[in-house]
Enzyme design. Structure first.
Site, PDB file in Angstrom:
ATOM      1  N   ASP A 246      -5.196   8.562  10.674  1.00 45.06           N
ATOM      2  CA  ASP A 246      -3.998   8.193  11.174  1.00 45.06           C
ATOM      3  C   ASP A 246      -3.214   8.875  12.242  1.00 45.06           C
ATOM      4  OD1 ASP A 246      -3.356   6.503   8.476  1.00 45.06           O
ATOM      5  OD2 ASP A 246      -3.516   8.555   7.328  1.00 45.06           O
TER       6      ASP A 246
ATOM      7  N   GLU B  78       0.695  -1.070   0.079  1.00 44.54           N
ATOM      8  CA  GLU B  78       0.126   0.028  -0.094  1.00 44.54           C
ATOM      9  C   GLU B  78       0.852   1.360   0.021  1.00 44.54           C
ATOM     10  OE1 GLU B  78      -2.805  -0.012   3.176  1.00 44.54           O
ATOM     11  OE2 GLU B  78      -3.312  -2.163   2.735  1.00 44.54           O
TER      12      GLU B  78
END
Length: 259
Positions: free
Chosen positions: A57, A46
């Site tokens: 995140d 990824e």
């Protein structure tokens, strides 16, 4: 057949997916990191598209995105770096990024570039499922790009089944409602969530992400899914080894083998 589908058909268990942020720690390291991860047996990669407000995140990936942007990384530069990657890389490649820079680039232009570079799928954490269905699904299918949707412990069974019925590739099973970041283990509540989704007998395979960093978390994820996604821990190691992906992934594999 799309490389994502082919992978899960041929190797449905104990898969390792690695995330890193393009442009961090160095602007020009993207292709080298990808090639090194494949040589070291990683099954899926990824590639993070840096964004100034990565709301899903934790601090590690936030800092990596900030550093990448300061290094000058952009979506156009990333596509240029990936232009020849399929000359020697065979494993599935997925771009992971937020909707804003993708829309700024143009969604169809983005999908076209993905196809030209050999990108197999895209993860867009802030893309609502209904909006995906209404505005983006047909374009992604036109270019044979798999849009990977996320589910969390708070996602209803009805929505999980809708996602399963209307997407392809795999389902990204987020381990918790928190942001990304390494954890030492998964508690019984999280493992019960993994088993609940496993028992739904979905059509799509599942990969568990958020919090995978060692043997305990990797094994727990794999026991209820096709594999695990590691991001923050690898990003940390890549920074510690000053962009040397070989040393970073070797260290990570030691963590996964020894706990």
């Amino acid at each position: 057949m799309n490389r994502i589908n082919q992978l899960f058909q041929n190797s449905p268990q104990n898969l390792l997916s690695i995330y890193f942020c393009a442009g961090c720690p160095t602007l020009d390291g993207t292709a080298d990191v990808i090639r090194t991860l494949e040589k070291n047996g990683v099954d899926i990669i990824e590639i993070g598209i840096p964004f100034s407000d990565p709301m899903a995140d934790g601090i590690v990936i936030q800092d990596a995105a900030t550093r990448a942007l300061r290094n000058g990384m952009s979506l156009r530069i990333l596509f240029d770096q990936l232009r020849d990657i399929r000359r020697d890389v065979r494993i599935p490649l997925i771009l992971m990024g937020y909707l804003n820079p993708i829309l700024h680039f143009g969604f169809e232009a983005f999908c076209r570039k993905c196809t030209e570079c050999g990108i197999d799928g895209v993860i867009i954490p802030d893309l609502p499922f209904r909006e995906y269905e209404a505005n983006y699904k047909a374009v992604a299918q036109k270019y044979d790009i798999r849009i990977i949707m996320l589910i969390t412990p708070e996602t209803s069974e009805k929505r999980v089944r809708e996602i399963d019925a209307h997407t392809d590739g795999f389902i990204y099973m987020v381990s918790s409602a928190a942001t990304t970041g390494a954890q030492k283990d998964f508690d019984t509540r999280k493992q019960a969530y993994f088993k609940k989704i496993q028992d739904m007998n979905l059509c799509n395979p599942r990969m568990v992400g958020f919090g995978i960093s060692n043997k305990q978390t990797f094994d727990a994820a794999c026991s209820h899914s096709s594999g695990a996604i590691i991001g923050s821990r690898f990003v940390t190691l890549l920074n510690e080894y000053k962009g040397d992906a070989g040393k970073a992934v070797a260290h990570l594999k030691e963590d996964l083998e020894q706990g």
